[in-house]
Design a protein around this motif. Structure first.
Motif, PDB file in Angstrom:
ATOM      1  N   GLN A  99      47.872  61.289  44.556  1.00 42.00           N
ATOM      2  CA  GLN A  99      47.273  60.195  43.827  1.00 42.00           C
ATOM      3  C   GLN A  99      47.321  58.907  44.647  1.00 42.00           C
ATOM      4  N   SER A 100      46.391  58.017  44.343  1.00 34.24           N
ATOM      5  CA  SER A 100      46.341  56.727  45.031  1.00 34.24           C
ATOM      6  C   SER A 100      47.382  55.787  44.449  1.00 34.24           C
ATOM      7  N   ASP A 101      47.783  54.801  45.253  1.00 37.47           N
ATOM      8  CA  ASP A 101      48.708  53.766  44.810  1.00 37.47           C
ATOM      9  C   ASP A 101      47.987  52.468  44.488  1.00 37.47           C
ATOM     10  N   ILE A 102      46.902  52.193  45.207  1.00 38.18           N
ATOM     11  CA  ILE A 102      46.152  50.950  45.037  1.00 38.18           C
ATOM     12  C   ILE A 102      44.664  51.273  45.013  1.00 38.18           C
ATOM     13  N   TYR A 103      43.943  50.663  44.068  1.00 35.63           N
ATOM     14  CA  TYR A 103      42.485  50.733  44.028  1.00 35.63           C
ATOM     15  C   TYR A 103      41.934  49.337  44.296  1.00 35.63           C
ATOM     16  N   VAL A 104      40.970  49.259  45.212  1.00 34.05           N
ATOM     17  CA  VAL A 104      40.265  48.005  45.486  1.00 34.05           C
ATOM     18  C   VAL A 104      38.781  48.284  45.308  1.00 34.05           C
ATOM     19  N   ILE A 105      38.151  47.532  44.408  1.00 34.77           N
ATOM     20  CA  ILE A 105      36.753  47.782  44.045  1.00 34.77           C
ATOM     21  C   ILE A 105      35.962  46.499  44.281  1.00 34.77           C
ATOM     22  N   GLY A 106      34.999  46.580  45.192  1.00 36.65           N
ATOM     23  CA  GLY A 106      34.143  45.435  45.479  1.00 36.65           C
ATOM     24  C   GLY A 106      32.723  45.716  45.019  1.00 36.65           C
ATOM     25  N   LEU A 107      32.200  44.848  44.172  1.00 39.95           N
ATOM     26  CA  LEU A 107      30.842  45.004  43.644  1.00 39.95           C
ATOM     27  C   LEU A 107      29.980  43.835  44.089  1.00 39.95           C
ATOM     28  N   GLN A 108      28.698  44.116  44.249  1.00 40.98           N
ATOM     29  CA  GLN A 108      27.723  43.082  44.557  1.00 40.98           C
ATOM     30  C   GLN A 108      26.579  43.181  43.542  1.00 40.98           C
ATOM     31  N   GLU A 109      25.921  42.065  43.318  1.00 40.51           N
ATOM     32  CA  GLU A 109      24.804  41.960  42.378  1.00 40.51           C
ATOM     33  C   GLU A 109      25.192  42.379  40.961  1.00 40.51           C
ATOM     34  N   VAL A 110      26.395  41.986  40.540  1.00 43.43           N
ATOM     35  CA  VAL A 110      26.734  42.085  39.119  1.00 43.43           C
ATOM     36  C   VAL A 110      25.837  41.100  38.372  1.00 43.43           C
ATOM     37  N   ASN A 111      25.373  41.491  37.203  1.00 45.79           N
ATOM     38  CA  ASN A 111      24.448  40.649  36.434  1.00 45.79           C
ATOM     39  C   ASN A 111      25.013  39.237  36.290  1.00 45.79           C
ATOM     40  N   ALA A 112      24.288  38.248  36.828  1.00 50.86           N
ATOM     41  CA  ALA A 112      24.808  36.878  36.850  1.00 50.86           C
ATOM     42  C   ALA A 112      23.780  35.888  36.346  1.00 50.86           C
ATOM     43  N   THR A 113      22.963  36.286  35.361  1.00 49.27           N
ATOM     44  CA  THR A 113      22.088  35.316  34.719  1.00 49.27           C
ATOM     45  C   THR A 113      22.962  34.231  34.084  1.00 49.27           C
ATOM     46  N   PRO A 114      22.468  33.006  33.951  1.00 51.28           N
ATOM     47  CA  PRO A 114      23.322  31.910  33.462  1.00 51.28           C
ATOM     48  C   PRO A 114      24.063  32.227  32.174  1.00 51.28           C
ATOM     49  N   ILE A 115      23.369  32.774  31.181  1.00 43.72           N
ATOM     50  CA  ILE A 115      24.032  33.072  29.909  1.00 43.72           C
ATOM     51  C   ILE A 115      25.087  34.151  30.098  1.00 43.72           C
ATOM     52  N   ARG A 116      24.735  35.177  30.855  1.00 43.84           N
ATOM     53  CA  ARG A 116      25.675  36.272  31.077  1.00 43.84           C
ATOM     54  C   ARG A 116      26.882  35.805  31.875  1.00 43.84           C
ATOM     55  N   PHE A 117      26.659  34.982  32.888  1.00 47.15           N
ATOM     56  CA  PHE A 117      27.754  34.515  33.730  1.00 47.15           C
ATOM     57  C   PHE A 117      28.737  33.676  32.928  1.00 47.15           C
ATOM     58  N   ILE A 118      28.226  32.809  32.054  1.00 44.22           N
ATOM     59  CA  ILE A 118      29.106  31.980  31.223  1.00 44.22           C
ATOM     60  C   ILE A 118      29.915  32.852  30.272  1.00 44.22           C
ATOM     61  N   SER A 119      29.280  33.859  29.671  1.00 39.52           N
ATOM     62  CA  SER A 119      30.016  34.741  28.762  1.00 39.52           C
ATOM     63  C   SER A 119      31.094  35.523  29.509  1.00 39.52           C
ATOM     64  N   ASP A 120      30.826  35.890  30.769  1.00 41.25           N
ATOM     65  CA  ASP A 120      31.813  36.630  31.559  1.00 41.25           C
ATOM     66  C   ASP A 120      33.003  35.753  31.930  1.00 41.25           C
ATOM     67  N   LEU A 121      32.784  34.428  31.999  1.00 41.19           N
ATOM     68  CA  LEU A 121      33.901  33.528  32.260  1.00 41.19           C
ATOM     69  C   LEU A 121      34.843  33.454  31.072  1.00 41.19           C
ATOM     70  N   ILE A 122      34.297  33.620  29.878  1.00 43.61           N
ATOM     71  CA  ILE A 122      35.108  33.565  28.665  1.00 43.61           C
ATOM     72  C   ILE A 122      35.873  34.862  28.466  1.00 43.61           C
ATOM     73  N   ALA A 123      35.215  35.978  28.712  1.00 44.38           N
ATOM     74  CA  ALA A 123      35.839  37.296  28.560  1.00 44.38           C
ATOM     75  C   ALA A 123      35.527  38.130  29.785  1.00 44.38           C
ATOM     76  N   GLU A 124      36.279  39.212  29.972  1.00 49.08           N
ATOM     77  CA  GLU A 124      36.057  40.098  31.109  1.00 49.08           C
ATOM     78  C   GLU A 124      34.622  40.638  31.089  1.00 49.08           C
ATOM     79  N   ASP A 125      34.020  40.736  32.270  1.00 47.73           N
ATOM     80  CA  ASP A 125      32.683  41.293  32.362  1.00 47.73           C
ATOM     81  C   ASP A 125      32.724  42.793  32.095  1.00 47.73           C
ATOM     82  N   SER A 126      31.555  43.384  31.870  1.00 42.40           N
ATOM     83  CA  SER A 126      31.489  44.791  31.473  1.00 42.40           C
ATOM     84  C   SER A 126      31.993  45.720  32.581  1.00 42.40           C
TER      85      SER A 126
END
Length: 515
Positions: A99-126
């Motif tokens: 089994q792994s000890d550490i997971y590192v996950i890098g994502l690009q182009e996560v949905n970042a429309t203004p409304i979505r980005f603000i909501s993600d700042l308040i709560a964890e993104d999907s």
């Protein structure tokens, strides 16, 4: 086309550099040993000389031998603004052994429309939610995350490692629209792993075929501008190990679309390697040559029709390319000052690295089964062998006696080593399987006024009204505000179902013998 398989083992280490005096000493000892074996006779003097040379050789060699191995599992994925799939367990290969000890996950182009980005700042993104929900029940805790518009970097570790991951910091650099827009750039996380400084840098660089040089300039700009509030590692390249990954957007030059597709379909990927722009740029740029990468024995991961494993030839007819990459760099050892030959041959003051770290890549591939994006996720796994600087947590935490919501409880803690503690530090009660340091059931502040001395035993009361009514397995964790991480964890202990839980019908009446 089926995945062409894992890449053979590639290895680098911090204790290996050309002209290493310590390795030269090791060779000399081995040479002496071989000479002794050739000249060995029945007399005791030759036997003693062989024994002495052998002992010195193994002592010197043992100083290079790390004592602990950790498995690092990395994913980079341009998700193309898509929502996450319901199940990412096969992407993370949670049932693989070891089994792994550490997971590192890098994502690009996560949905970042203004409304979505603000909501993600308040709560964890999907996307964060789906990885936390998948890894949490397996005993992995989110150490930290950093978000810059569409760029997201997540770091998870087994909870037993949390007290030894310290000085967690993150930062980001915008490169879009002359540095004013964060649609392109880099986000990074750095921390100390058992005393070894490591940094993870997730980048999304400029697109299109003709911008290879601009991509290199952007990466160099990111390295120059990112800094951390740590004295000995203020910049990315100061860290002992750096992992650079993401949608680096390097393309395959010169070859036409037909030749590319026929080479891929025929499994002749080696015909494309020499025209990979990143490979070509590494030959020209010295600082890129310090980064290592496994062989590209998997299909180019861009550009696919969504929900398929067929390359997209419609519209602008983008040529397939290895845009999504994972590289790593071991910090080169500083060269010794120039000395004359006689002194160089006799001096041994430099010696080997007392705490070496070795990085071995044992997989570099893509997962063709996910189709929510026009990119396929790339997976890289590593063995990190290191000699720990320390193996004792900064704080020892303990739950005293029996715990239930029927009576007040007591916890104790002891600072075992002086560190930058704060009156804003707190101790949280976490249910086993917790997802992050903020996923606590309740918490208590440490001392409000003076901080404890080293080895001083401190008792803290826990109000029964804050203890969960239902029973289960729990741990206590001391959270350091200055270090931004948990620096001490208790042993797992049981909280019993309370009488109130029985009265309220939350559990059967005979739970734990209660009537």
């Amino acid at each position: 086309m089926e995945n062409l398989g894992d890449f053979g083992r590639a290895r680098s280490d911090s204790a290996s550099s050309s002209g290493s005096r310590s390795k030269m000493m090791l060779r000399q000892r081995v040479s002496q040993l071989l000479t002794c074996i050739e000249d060995m006779s029945s007399d005791d003097e030759a036997s003693e000389e062989m024994s002495r040379s052998l002992d010195e050789a193994f002592q010197l060699c043992s100083r290079f031998m790390p004592t602990d191995t950790f498995r690092l599992y990395m994913v980079t994925w341009n998700v193309g603004t898509a929502e996450p799939p319901e199940d990412v367990s096969s992407l993370l290969q949670l049932d693989n052994q070891p089994q792994s000890d550490i997971y590192v996950i890098g994502l690009q182009e996560v949905n970042a429309t203004p409304i979505r980005f603000i909501s993600d700042l308040i709560a964890e993104d999907s996307w964060s939610h789906v990885f936390m929900d998948t890894l949490g029940p397996r005993g992995f805790v989110k150490v930290t995350s950093v978000r810059m518009q569409g760029l997201l970097l997540l770091v998870f570790a087994k909870h037993v490692h949390l007290p030894f991951i310290r000085n967690v910091q993150s930062t980001y650099t915008r490169t879009g629209i002359f540095g004013y827009w964060g649609n392109k750039g880099g986000v990074s996380v750095r921390f100390s792993l058992y005393g070894h400084m490591v940094c993870f840098l997730n980048c999304h660089l400029a697109a299109h075929m003709n911008y290879a040089l601009q991509r290199v300039d952007e990466f160099e700009y990111i390295l120059d501008t990112q800094d951390f509030d740590i004295t000995d590692t203020p910049h990315v390249l100061d860290h002992k190990v750096v992992f650079w990954f993401g949608d680096l957007n390097f393309r395959i030059a010169d070859h036409g679309l037909h030749f590319l597709r026929s080479s891929i379909e025929g499994g002749r990927l080696n015909l494309l390697w020499s025209k990979d722009q990143l490979t070509m740029m590494k030959k020209k740029e010295a600082f890129l040559q310090e980064f290592e990468e496994g062989q590209l024995n998997f299909q180019p991961t861009y550009k696919f029709k969504r929900n398929s494993d067929t390359y997209d030839t419609s519209g602008k007819k983008r040529k397939p390319a290895w845009t999504d990459r994972v590289l790593w760099r071991i910090k080169p050892r500083s060269l010794p000052p120039e000395e004359d030959d006689e002194r160089a041959s006799t001096s041994t003051d430099e010696g080997p690295d007392e705490f070496p770290i070795l990085v071995t890549q044992d997989r570099y591939s893509c997962d063709m089964s996910y189709g929510v994006s026009d990119h396929k996720p790339v997976i890289a796994t590593f063995n990190i062998e290191l000699r720990k600087h320390f193996d004792t947590p900064l704080v020892h935490v303990c739950a005293e006696g029996m715990w239930s919501a029927d009576q007040d409880a007591v916890m104790t803690y002891t600072v075992q080593e002086d560190f930058m503690s704060s009156t804003w530090d707190w101790i949280g009660l976490f249910k086993v399987g917790f997802k992050s340091a903020m996923d606590y059931e309740t918490f208590v502040w440490v001392r409000e006024n003076e901080l404890p001395e080293v080895d001083e035993l401190i008792q803290l009361p826990v109000d029964k009204d804050t203890i969960p009514l239902l029973g289960g397995q729990y741990v206590l964790g001391y959270y350091s505000t200055n270090m931004q991480t948990i620096v001490g964890l208790s042993e797992t202990f049981q909280i019993l179902e309370s009488k109130r839980a029985v009265m309220e019908g939350l559990v059967p009446e005979n739970a734990n013998g209660l009537k």
